[in-house]
Design an enzyme around this catalytic site. Structure first.
Site, PDB file in Angstrom:
ATOM      1  N   LYS A   1      37.876  62.584  34.037  1.00  0.00           N
ATOM      2  CA  LYS A   1      38.626  63.419  34.987  1.00  0.00           C
ATOM      3  C   LYS A   1      40.034  62.870  35.150  1.00  0.00           C
ATOM      4  O   LYS A   1      40.226  61.784  35.684  1.00  0.00           O
ATOM      5  CB  LYS A   1      37.949  63.467  36.357  1.00  0.00           C
ATOM      6  CG  LYS A   1      38.540  64.586  37.243  1.00  0.00           C
ATOM      7  CD  LYS A   1      38.312  64.381  38.707  1.00  0.00           C
ATOM      8  CE  LYS A   1      39.370  63.535  39.344  1.00  0.00           C
ATOM      9  NZ  LYS A   1      40.716  64.191  39.430  1.00  0.00           N
TER      10      LYS A   1
ATOM     11  N   GLU B   1      40.102  49.131  38.181  1.00  0.00           N
ATOM     12  CA  GLU B   1      41.464  48.596  38.081  1.00  0.00           C
ATOM     13  C   GLU B   1      42.260  49.278  39.178  1.00  0.00           C
ATOM     14  O   GLU B   1      42.527  50.472  39.125  1.00  0.00           O
ATOM     15  CB  GLU B   1      42.045  48.879  36.689  1.00  0.00           C
ATOM     16  CG  GLU B   1      43.282  48.051  36.384  1.00  0.00           C
ATOM     17  CD  GLU B   1      44.563  48.812  36.664  1.00  0.00           C
ATOM     18  OE1 GLU B   1      45.157  48.564  37.744  1.00  0.00           O
ATOM     19  OE2 GLU B   1      44.958  49.638  35.838  1.00  0.00           O
TER      20      GLU B   1
ATOM     21  N   CYS C   1      50.783  49.966  38.755  1.00  0.00           N
ATOM     22  CA  CYS C   1      49.915  49.118  39.574  1.00  0.00           C
ATOM     23  C   CYS C   1      50.282  47.640  39.460  1.00  0.00           C
ATOM     24  O   CYS C   1      50.110  46.873  40.416  1.00  0.00           O
ATOM     25  CB  CYS C   1      48.459  49.337  39.192  1.00  0.00           C
ATOM     26  SG  CYS C   1      48.149  49.207  37.415  1.00  0.00           S
TER      27      CYS C   1
ATOM     28  N   GLU D   1      51.158  48.031  49.026  1.00  0.00           N
ATOM     29  CA  GLU D   1      51.611  48.592  47.756  1.00  0.00           C
ATOM     30  C   GLU D   1      52.360  49.893  48.039  1.00  0.00           C
ATOM     31  O   GLU D   1      51.775  50.871  48.513  1.00  0.00           O
ATOM     32  CB  GLU D   1      50.435  48.855  46.820  1.00  0.00           C
ATOM     33  CG  GLU D   1      50.864  49.367  45.461  1.00  0.00           C
ATOM     34  CD  GLU D   1      49.692  49.649  44.537  1.00  0.00           C
ATOM     35  OE1 GLU D   1      49.817  49.393  43.333  1.00  0.00           O
ATOM     36  OE2 GLU D   1      48.659  50.135  45.026  1.00  0.00           O
TER      37      GLU D   1
END
Length: 479
Positions: A184, A258, A292, A389
């Site tokens: 997906k 991850e 990331c 983040e």
């Protein structure tokens, strides 16, 4: 943006890619409508232009795709590794042949500059399929025992920041090891995955081996919780990763996650300043900071802090922001209105908490989602911009005096995905790298990737490794 040079427009032609007005789900080798007929639109972040209408998968579609993958698994897993390798090699070659088309498509749907999709993303996508094609007939020698077996059906959910590259990271090792896949893609970047489905057909891949389900988070949740999925692979936010971990706890599913990061980029006083500045820019402003493993925390030794900041501001003032299809563009569009709102809110929080903001002087386009390259100084470890983040072109700058202080500040994070070290001393690189709790540590460079190297994190950056020989383990029964 202000620049020492004037650049004439150098747009890449859109004519190399033909985007259909609508796309279906790719299940069992065919494109099909969603069971309930639902669709959604995908837009170009740089212009807000609607690119296409895409089928929205629901629970019934997930079940259909998993059944197709399970049926295909019996024959696919029984093929000799050398035969599976042939399909992977074909896919890799077709990706190379269609790389210009795919680069333009990715830039349109994602918003990142064409020079990044063309020169970074697509070569790495092909390289991952070539690399894992080479492993397909050598699994007995991968270090996981004799005759390692595939797990079965892999449910894979990928993010929007590197749509095609994250697809390659997941599908290539899964197919090489004999698994079948239901993938997906993110709802804001579905097109390159659908074009990849066409590549699978072009390569003659057996039906059901790869299935692509476009849709929203509910489809991803249905996929990872499906009872007939043997392996879950997810790249995305830490919050969603935690939810996935909770949902598969107590099951037999094998999982790799991850997740987020807040990478520390450490500059010592003996570092080559000009080289370090380029590495800082690459570390945080590549893909508009939507990475990331971005080096979003800059740790500079006090004695060179002013020099580094002056050089960095000069460099940021030369970056070119604008049309992502222009080959001169350095900074493209933010992927979505939602992500832009998040970046804006976190930057406003940083200012409210007393950090000093500086943004590169530039004119933002009137349409699309844009944010100027920004850095914060007078930042402490208590500031939100040093902890959370942001996932945008925003850099937080902190200082340190000693290597031990640099390590302590770098490790003072809930994340542990990446870090960078800038110094001329090899002994210092090794000493500091061994103390950093980060899955990847770069020395005198940043954001360099290779399919032979494992990638992954510690703490809230997830667990498991993708890439390299290590990336095979996640798709094999090695008990």
């Amino acid at each position: 943006m202000a620049s020492a040079f004037e650049y004439a427009p150098a747009p890449e032609s859109r004519s190399v890619v033909d985007i259909a007005p609508s796309y279906g789900l790719f299940i069992d080798g065919e494109f099909t409508e969603a069971a309930d007929g639902k669709v959604f639109k995908t837009v170009s972040p740089s212009s807000e232009e609607v690119l296409s209408e895409v089928a929205r998968a629901g629970t019934a579609d997930v079940d259909r795709a998993v059944k197709a993958a399970r049926k295909a698994f019996e024959k696919w897993s029984a093929l000799p590794g050398s035969e599976r390798a042939k399909y992977l090699f074909r896919i890799a070659r077709i990706i190379q042949e269609r790389s210009r088309e795919l680069a333009v498509l990715e830039t349109l749907d994602n918003g990142k500059p064409i020079k990044e999709t063309r020169d970074a993303d697509l070569p790495l996508v092909a390289a991952h399929f070539f690399y894992y094609a080479g492993w397909a007939d050598k699994l007995d020698h991968a270090g996981y025992g004799a005759n390692p077996r595939p797990l079965g059906v892999a449910g894979q959910v990928i993010p929007w920041n590197f749509p095609l590259l994250m697809l390659a990271w997941k599908i290539a090792p899964a197919l090489a090891t004999g698994n079948t896949v239901v993938l997906k893609p993110a709802e804001t970047t579905p097109l390159s995955a659908l074009f990849f489905a066409d590549i699978c057909r072009q390569a003659g891949l057996p039906k059901g081996v790869v299935n692509i389900l476009t849709g929203y988070g509910d489809a991803g949740e249905a996929l990872v919780t499906h009872g007939d999925v043997d392996k879950v692979a997810f790249t995305g936010s830490t919050a969603v990763g935690k939810a996935i971990a909770r949902s598969v706890a107590g099951t037999d599913k094998k999982v790799t996650l991850e997740l987020g990061g807040k990478g520390a980029n450490i500059v010592f006083d003996d570092a080559p300043i000009d080289q370090a500045v380029e590495g800082i820019v690459t570390g945080i402003f590549f893909n508009q900071g939507q990475v990331c493993c971005a080096g979003s925390r800059l740790l500079v030794q006090e004695s060179v802090q002013d020099e580094v900041l002056d050089a960095l501001k000069r460099r940021l003032s030369t970056l070119r922001l604008g049309d992502p299809l222009d080959k001169n563009t350095d900074i493209g569009a933010i992927n979505s209105a939602e992500q832009l709102a998040r970046i804006t809110a976190l930057v406003e929080t940083g200012e409210a908490e007393g950090a000093e903001r500086w943004s590169a002087p530039c004119e933002l386009p009137s349409s699309g989602y844009w944010f100027a390259p920004t850095l914060f100084t007078n930042v402490t470890q208590a500031h939100t911009v040093a902890r959370d983040e942001i996932f945008g072109p925003v850099l937080s700058v902190l200082s340190f005096r000693t290597p031990d202080e640099a390590v302590a500040k770098a490790n003072n994070s809930q994340y542990g995905l990446s870090a960078g070290i800038w110094t001329e001393k090899g002994s210092r690189i090794l000493a500091v790298a061994n103390k950093l709790r980060a899955g990847v540590v770069w020395a005198n460079t940043f954001n360099k990737f290779d399919p032979t190297s494992p990638f992954g994190g510690y703490k809230e950056s997830g667990f498991g490794r993708e890439g390299g020989r290590h990336g095979l383990e996640a798709y094999l029964d090695v008990r």
